[in-house]
Design a protein around this motif. Structure first.
Motif, PDB file in Angstrom:
ATOM      1  N   TYR A 146      93.549 -12.212  15.139  1.00  0.00           N
ATOM      2  CA  TYR A 146      93.127 -11.181  14.186  1.00  0.00           C
ATOM      3  C   TYR A 146      93.979  -9.915  14.231  1.00  0.00           C
ATOM      4  O   TYR A 146      93.967  -9.141  13.266  1.00  0.00           O
ATOM      5  N   LEU A 147      94.739  -9.730  15.302  1.00  0.00           N
ATOM      6  CA  LEU A 147      95.606  -8.555  15.385  1.00  0.00           C
ATOM      7  C   LEU A 147      97.073  -8.912  15.181  1.00  0.00           C
ATOM      8  O   LEU A 147      97.838  -8.097  14.652  1.00  0.00           O
ATOM      9  N   GLY A 148      97.478 -10.113  15.611  1.00  0.00           N
ATOM     10  CA  GLY A 148      98.827 -10.591  15.368  1.00  0.00           C
ATOM     11  C   GLY A 148      99.826 -10.116  16.394  1.00  0.00           C
ATOM     12  O   GLY A 148      99.648  -9.089  17.053  1.00  0.00           O
ATOM     13  N   PRO A 166      99.385  -7.974  21.164  1.00  0.00           N
ATOM     14  CA  PRO A 166      98.545  -9.176  21.242  1.00  0.00           C
ATOM     15  C   PRO A 166      99.317 -10.481  21.418  1.00  0.00           C
ATOM     16  O   PRO A 166      98.693 -11.521  21.658  1.00  0.00           O
ATOM     17  N   GLU A 167     100.645 -10.427  21.347  1.00  0.00           N
ATOM     18  CA  GLU A 167     101.407 -11.638  21.662  1.00  0.00           C
ATOM     19  C   GLU A 167     101.229 -12.028  23.129  1.00  0.00           C
ATOM     20  O   GLU A 167     101.382 -13.203  23.480  1.00  0.00           O
ATOM     21  N   TRP A 168     100.919 -11.065  23.988  1.00  0.00           N
ATOM     22  CA  TRP A 168     100.545 -11.390  25.368  1.00  0.00           C
ATOM     23  C   TRP A 168      99.446 -12.462  25.357  1.00  0.00           C
ATOM     24  O   TRP A 168      99.514 -13.437  26.095  1.00  0.00           O
ATOM     25  N   GLY A 169      98.415 -12.244  24.528  1.00  0.00           N
ATOM     26  CA  GLY A 169      97.297 -13.171  24.482  1.00  0.00           C
ATOM     27  C   GLY A 169      97.732 -14.570  24.083  1.00  0.00           C
ATOM     28  O   GLY A 169      97.269 -15.561  24.656  1.00  0.00           O
ATOM     29  N   ARG A 170      98.622 -14.647  23.103  1.00  0.00           N
ATOM     30  CA  ARG A 170      99.119 -15.964  22.677  1.00  0.00           C
ATOM     31  C   ARG A 170      99.903 -16.634  23.797  1.00  0.00           C
ATOM     32  O   ARG A 170      99.798 -17.849  24.012  1.00  0.00           O
ATOM     33  N   SER A 173      82.913  -0.425  17.759  1.00  0.00           N
ATOM     34  CA  SER A 173      83.666   0.667  17.150  1.00  0.00           C
ATOM     35  C   SER A 173      84.516   0.139  15.999  1.00  0.00           C
ATOM     36  O   SER A 173      85.071  -0.964  16.073  1.00  0.00           O
ATOM     37  N   THR A 174      84.628   0.926  14.957  1.00  0.00           N
ATOM     38  CA  THR A 174      85.492   0.542  13.839  1.00  0.00           C
ATOM     39  C   THR A 174      86.956   0.752  14.167  1.00  0.00           C
ATOM     40  O   THR A 174      87.828   0.296  13.438  1.00  0.00           O
ATOM     41  N   GLU A 175      87.230   1.424  15.278  1.00  0.00           N
ATOM     42  CA  GLU A 175      88.606   1.675  15.710  1.00  0.00           C
ATOM     43  C   GLU A 175      88.833   0.994  17.046  1.00  0.00           C
ATOM     44  O   GLU A 175      87.967   1.023  17.920  1.00  0.00           O
ATOM     45  N   PRO A 176      89.989   0.361  17.253  1.00  0.00           N
ATOM     46  CA  PRO A 176      90.230  -0.325  18.527  1.00  0.00           C
ATOM     47  C   PRO A 176      90.196   0.650  19.695  1.00  0.00           C
ATOM     48  O   PRO A 176      90.568   1.816  19.560  1.00  0.00           O
ATOM     49  N   GLY A 211      96.626  -6.867  12.365  1.00  0.00           N
ATOM     50  CA  GLY A 211      95.891  -5.608  12.479  1.00  0.00           C
ATOM     51  C   GLY A 211      94.486  -5.615  11.912  1.00  0.00           C
ATOM     52  O   GLY A 211      93.983  -4.576  11.498  1.00  0.00           O
ATOM     53  N   ASP A 212      93.823  -6.772  11.924  1.00  0.00           N
ATOM     54  CA  ASP A 212      92.486  -6.869  11.331  1.00  0.00           C
ATOM     55  C   ASP A 212      91.423  -6.701  12.418  1.00  0.00           C
ATOM     56  O   ASP A 212      90.770  -7.670  12.822  1.00  0.00           O
TER      57      ASP A 212
END
Length: 317
Positions: A168-170, A216-220, A204-207, A176-177
């Protein structure tokens, strides 16, 4: 929003310690330091989705006994993003260059979570004499591998949240969703992982600040197994060359699903100890069953006392 070093004005905030940059040749590593250079050097290594300032509360306490260096790993904080190059070997070699080029003398290392695995990497693979002792703070040894030698792997533990962040963030926040992540989380994450959203608190509506500073590529890389593909944990631990302290925090195994709630299981901690001792090194295990994942920020005094006392026990202070 596309957070990261290319958009510093929307990404970063000020902290108590000045920030500096060390160029490894490939990446610019951001770091902060405190304490006197006439004291032993201590390198602090954040976990996944954590920047150096996660150690901010502990650094002042540690400065009484150490010259303290806290770094942002590549892809986190203000350090360089490196698409396609998030691996344990690259993280470790970045820090070998940092210790050699910036610290300039042997150092203790202490890392949380994925940073604890990198602490293990340094304790095994850094040049001889560079590392004098290593603390693994609640590290996902074996549990952050795709196909571990022992126990649950990344997809049976915290991996789903890393996968969801990346989806969802990419990579490099290219999607960035955040709202999409929040909406999907109840369906795509196991219930216990709701703590990553703040438990029962309103989302929160903000990260959060730490997520803004995280690629977030770390996560992948961890979800797909590429982060550890060239670094088998069993082989790494069998090559450790210094005394080790492993702190083991809250963990539980779900009887029905087999999922691991926490960083590593009792089996995985025991096997890590067996491998390090078989390599001829001292291995101490300290259990903190009520402690959350990041002791150094949740209870800085306990963390500092634990590190200081252990180094005294092994004759390094």
């Amino acid at each position: 929003m596309r957070y990261g070093p290319d958009n510093p004005e929307i990404t970063y905030v000020e902290h108590a310690y000045p920030e500096h940059t060390f160029d490894t040749g490939e990446v610019a590593l951001n770091y902060a330091t405190t304490g006197s250079p006439d004291k032993p050097a201590l390198l602090l290594i954040p976990g996944q989705s954590e920047s150096w300032w996660g150690y901010e509360a502990a650094m002042g306490l540690l400065a009484e006994d150490f010259e303290v260096f806290a770094v942002d790993l590549r892809g986190q904080g203000r350090s360089t993003r490196t698409p396609g190059r998030y691996t344990l070997d690259n993280f470790g070699n970045d820090l070998v260059r940092f210790i050699g080029g910036r610290i300039g003398r042997p150092a203790f290392v202490s890392g949380l979570s994925s940073g604890g695995v990198i602490s293990a990497w340094l304790s095994a693979y850094a040049p001889p004499g560079m590392i004098t002792a290593a603390v693994y703070e609640d590290p996902p040894l074996f549990a952050s591998e795709l196909h571990p030698a022992y126990g649950q792997g990344i997809r049976q533990s915290v991996g789903p949240v890393f996968h969801a962040w990346n989806t969802y963030l990419g990579d490099q926040w290219s999607v960035g969703d955040w709202a999409g992540f929040l909406a999907a989380a109840p369906q795509v994450l196991p219930p216990w992982l709701g703590r990553f959203l703040g438990g029962d608190a309103p989302a929160s509506t903000e990260p959060p600040q730490n997520i803004k500073e995280y690629d977030p590529e770390w996560g992948r890389a961890f979800w797909t197994g590429t982060a550890a593909a060239s670094c088998d944990h069993r082989r790494m631990l069998a090559a450790v060359k210094v005394p080790v302290l492993l702190t083991h925090h809250f963990h539980r195994e779900d009887e029905e699903s087999g999922q691991l709630m926490g960083a590593l299981s009792d089996l995985q901690a025991r096997k890590a100890g067996e491998l390090v001792r078989a390599a001829g090194q001292r291995f101490d295990h300290r259990a903190f069953p009520e402690m959350g994942h990041a002791m150094h920020s949740l209870d800085p005094k306990l963390y500092v006392d634990t590190v200081r006392e252990w180094l005294g026990e092994v004759g390094r202070l």
